[in-house]
Design a protein around this motif. Structure first.
Motif, PDB file in Angstrom:
ATOM      1  N   ASN A  53      28.609  45.283  57.959  1.00 33.31           N
ATOM      2  CA  ASN A  53      28.838  44.417  59.111  1.00 33.31           C
ATOM      3  C   ASN A  53      28.075  43.104  58.975  1.00 33.31           C
ATOM      4  O   ASN A  53      28.584  42.026  59.291  1.00 33.31           O
ATOM      5  CB  ASN A  53      28.432  45.135  60.394  1.00 33.31           C
ATOM      6  CG  ASN A  53      28.759  44.325  61.633  1.00 33.31           C
ATOM      7  OD1 ASN A  53      29.920  44.085  61.935  1.00 33.31           O
ATOM      8  ND2 ASN A  53      27.733  43.909  62.358  1.00 33.31           N
ATOM      9  N   GLU A  80      29.699  39.389  58.775  1.00 26.62           N
ATOM     10  CA  GLU A  80      29.329  38.351  59.717  1.00 26.62           C
ATOM     11  C   GLU A  80      28.722  37.136  59.035  1.00 26.62           C
ATOM     12  O   GLU A  80      28.655  36.056  59.618  1.00 26.62           O
ATOM     13  CB  GLU A  80      28.328  38.896  60.745  1.00 26.62           C
ATOM     14  CG  GLU A  80      28.938  39.889  61.721  1.00 26.62           C
ATOM     15  CD  GLU A  80      27.929  40.363  62.741  1.00 26.62           C
ATOM     16  OE1 GLU A  80      26.727  40.046  62.577  1.00 26.62           O
ATOM     17  OE2 GLU A  80      28.340  41.047  63.691  1.00 26.62           O
ATOM     18  N   GLU A 100      28.772  34.068  57.208  1.00 24.27           N
ATOM     19  CA  GLU A 100      29.809  33.114  56.846  1.00 24.27           C
ATOM     20  C   GLU A 100      29.666  32.625  55.417  1.00 24.27           C
ATOM     21  O   GLU A 100      30.618  32.121  54.825  1.00 24.27           O
ATOM     22  CB  GLU A 100      29.794  31.928  57.797  1.00 24.27           C
ATOM     23  CG  GLU A 100      28.515  31.127  57.781  1.00 24.27           C
ATOM     24  CD  GLU A 100      28.564  29.995  58.778  1.00 24.27           C
ATOM     25  OE1 GLU A 100      28.826  28.867  58.343  1.00 24.27           O
ATOM     26  OE2 GLU A 100      28.344  30.237  59.977  1.00 24.27           O
ATOM     27  N   GLN A 129      33.932  28.769  66.974  1.00 20.45           N
ATOM     28  CA  GLN A 129      34.052  30.093  66.390  1.00 20.45           C
ATOM     29  C   GLN A 129      32.990  30.289  65.312  1.00 20.45           C
ATOM     30  O   GLN A 129      32.535  29.324  64.690  1.00 20.45           O
ATOM     31  CB  GLN A 129      35.436  30.264  65.762  1.00 20.45           C
ATOM     32  CG  GLN A 129      36.574  30.271  66.746  1.00 20.45           C
ATOM     33  CD  GLN A 129      36.712  31.603  67.444  1.00 20.45           C
ATOM     34  OE1 GLN A 129      36.306  32.638  66.923  1.00 20.45           O
ATOM     35  NE2 GLN A 129      37.264  31.588  68.646  1.00 20.45           N
ATOM     36  N   PRO A 130      32.578  31.550  65.066  1.00 19.83           N
ATOM     37  CA  PRO A 130      31.686  31.808  63.922  1.00 19.83           C
ATOM     38  C   PRO A 130      32.411  31.498  62.629  1.00 19.83           C
ATOM     39  O   PRO A 130      33.642  31.525  62.568  1.00 19.83           O
ATOM     40  CB  PRO A 130      31.374  33.300  64.050  1.00 19.83           C
ATOM     41  CG  PRO A 130      32.489  33.870  64.863  1.00 19.83           C
ATOM     42  CD  PRO A 130      32.894  32.777  65.805  1.00 19.83           C
ATOM     43  N   SER A 156      32.561  33.213  59.946  1.00 15.04           N
ATOM     44  CA  SER A 156      33.071  34.361  59.216  1.00 15.04           C
ATOM     45  C   SER A 156      34.555  34.558  59.466  1.00 15.04           C
ATOM     46  O   SER A 156      35.035  34.487  60.604  1.00 15.04           O
ATOM     47  CB  SER A 156      32.302  35.621  59.620  1.00 15.04           C
ATOM     48  OG  SER A 156      32.932  36.776  59.114  1.00 15.04           O
ATOM     49  N   PHE A 181      36.210  37.346  59.221  1.00 13.90           N
ATOM     50  CA  PHE A 181      36.473  38.592  59.931  1.00 13.90           C
ATOM     51  C   PHE A 181      36.048  38.526  61.390  1.00 13.90           C
ATOM     52  O   PHE A 181      36.609  39.209  62.235  1.00 13.90           O
ATOM     53  CB  PHE A 181      35.746  39.752  59.237  1.00 13.90           C
ATOM     54  CG  PHE A 181      36.313  40.077  57.888  1.00 13.90           C
ATOM     55  CD1 PHE A 181      37.433  40.870  57.767  1.00 13.90           C
ATOM     56  CD2 PHE A 181      35.736  39.563  56.741  1.00 13.90           C
ATOM     57  CE1 PHE A 181      37.964  41.160  56.525  1.00 13.90           C
ATOM     58  CE2 PHE A 181      36.257  39.852  55.496  1.00 13.90           C
ATOM     59  CZ  PHE A 181      37.377  40.656  55.381  1.00 13.90           C
ATOM     60  N   GLU A 182      35.048  37.719  61.717  1.00 14.91           N
ATOM     61  CA  GLU A 182      34.544  37.648  63.080  1.00 14.91           C
ATOM     62  C   GLU A 182      35.321  36.657  63.944  1.00 14.91           C
ATOM     63  O   GLU A 182      35.130  36.605  65.152  1.00 14.91           O
ATOM     64  CB  GLU A 182      33.066  37.239  63.068  1.00 14.91           C
ATOM     65  CG  GLU A 182      32.125  38.327  62.581  1.00 14.91           C
ATOM     66  CD  GLU A 182      32.116  39.521  63.524  1.00 14.91           C
ATOM     67  OE1 GLU A 182      31.821  39.333  64.718  1.00 14.91           O
ATOM     68  OE2 GLU A 182      32.411  40.633  63.057  1.00 14.91           O
ATOM     69  N   ASP A 214      37.707  35.068  66.404  1.00 10.47           N
ATOM     70  CA  ASP A 214      38.504  35.586  67.516  1.00 10.47           C
ATOM     71  C   ASP A 214      39.790  34.758  67.611  1.00 10.47           C
ATOM     72  O   ASP A 214      39.773  33.614  68.063  1.00 10.47           O
ATOM     73  CB  ASP A 214      37.698  35.506  68.809  1.00 10.47           C
ATOM     74  CG  ASP A 214      38.392  36.173  69.977  1.00 10.47           C
ATOM     75  OD1 ASP A 214      39.624  36.374  69.907  1.00 10.47           O
ATOM     76  OD2 ASP A 214      37.717  36.491  70.977  1.00 10.47           O
TER      77      ASP A 214
END
Length: 248
Positions: free
Chosen positions: A38, A42, A44, A74-75, A77, A79-80, A82
């Motif tokens: 994880n 997260e 980046e 947005q972050p 990453s 995958f993170e 949204d």
């Protein structure tokens, strides 16, 4: 008959404890692995959003603002990120009517845009799209639009009236420059040739047709018509433009 002999019970204590210990170690390993995975997802730097591809037919949307809205809110990453929030941020930008976002493996985004189609200015500070919805955006200098005015909530009614009257006036070679819809839903127009018109509340299409029928006669008049009042059952009133006498 042989007598049954009781066998001694096997010693299970040490094996059971070894089994439980191994199981606990497996759980700890899985938890640490999930934690590190994880953290890696997260990070980046490990999996950043590399490229944001923007497609669609657009003229006034700024692609730089699209990418800025995604990267700043947005972050980093992949995958993170949204997607729902990014979509909301994009559709809040000027000139964006609809958008869709799709993640593309390994770390790219594909954004497809549908641009607003502005049909008119609405009450000076807004634009009106072809669906009769208002939106905020700066109108480019090369975009020539009629001006529509009306009370809040009358956007669709004003747009429908505009379409109907514009189609009728085009047969006479005229266009609507300004349309006014009052609080009592009375219609007033200003045409591209400067002629002002008052149509009233009811039967405004029939009254406009009466004007189109008589317009060739107005063109032949010795004076230029400045104002036409069509709020009558069978006739109309014409206000003539004052004749300016040349100086001696």
């Amino acid at each position: 008959m042989n007598e049954l002999q009781a066998l001694p019970a096997p010693v299970r204590g040490p094996q059971r404890w070894w089994g439980m210990g191994f199981f606990v170690l497996v759980l700890i390993g899985l938890g640490l692995g999930a934690y590190h995975l994880n953290a890696w997802l997260e990070d980046e730097q490990q999996m950043p959003v590399r490229e944001i591809k923007i497609t669609g037919s657009y003229q006034y949307v700024d692609p730089v603002q699209i990418e800025k809205a995604i990267r700043e809110n947005q972050p980093g990453s992949f995958f993170e990120l949204d997607v729902a929030k990014a979509l909301k941020d994009i559709e809040a930008l000027p000139w964006v009517y609809r958008a869709s976002i799709r993640k593309e493996w390994p770390n790219n985004l594909h954004v497809h845009l549908v641009e607003q189609q502005a049909l008119a200015r609405w009450n000076e500070d807004m634009l009106l799209n072809v669906q009769g919805e208002t939106f905020e955006a700066q109108s480019p200098e090369d975009l020539s639009l009629p001006r529509l005015y009306g009370p809040q909530g009358s956007e669709k009614a004003a747009l429908q009236g505009y379409h109907a009257m514009e189609a009728l006036l085009q047969h006479a070679g005229l266009n609507i420059e300004e349309l006014f819809l009052s609080e009592r839903f009375a219609w007033n127009l200003k045409l591209s040739n400067g002629l002002a018109m008052s149509l009233g509340r009811s039967e405004f299409i029939d009254r406009l047709q009466r004007f189109v029928d008589i317009y060739p006669l107005l063109q032949k008049a010795p004076k230029q018509a400045e104002y036409v009042d069509l709020r009558y059952d069978t006739g109309l009133a014409v206000g003539w433009r004052a004749t300016v006498m040349p100086e001696a």
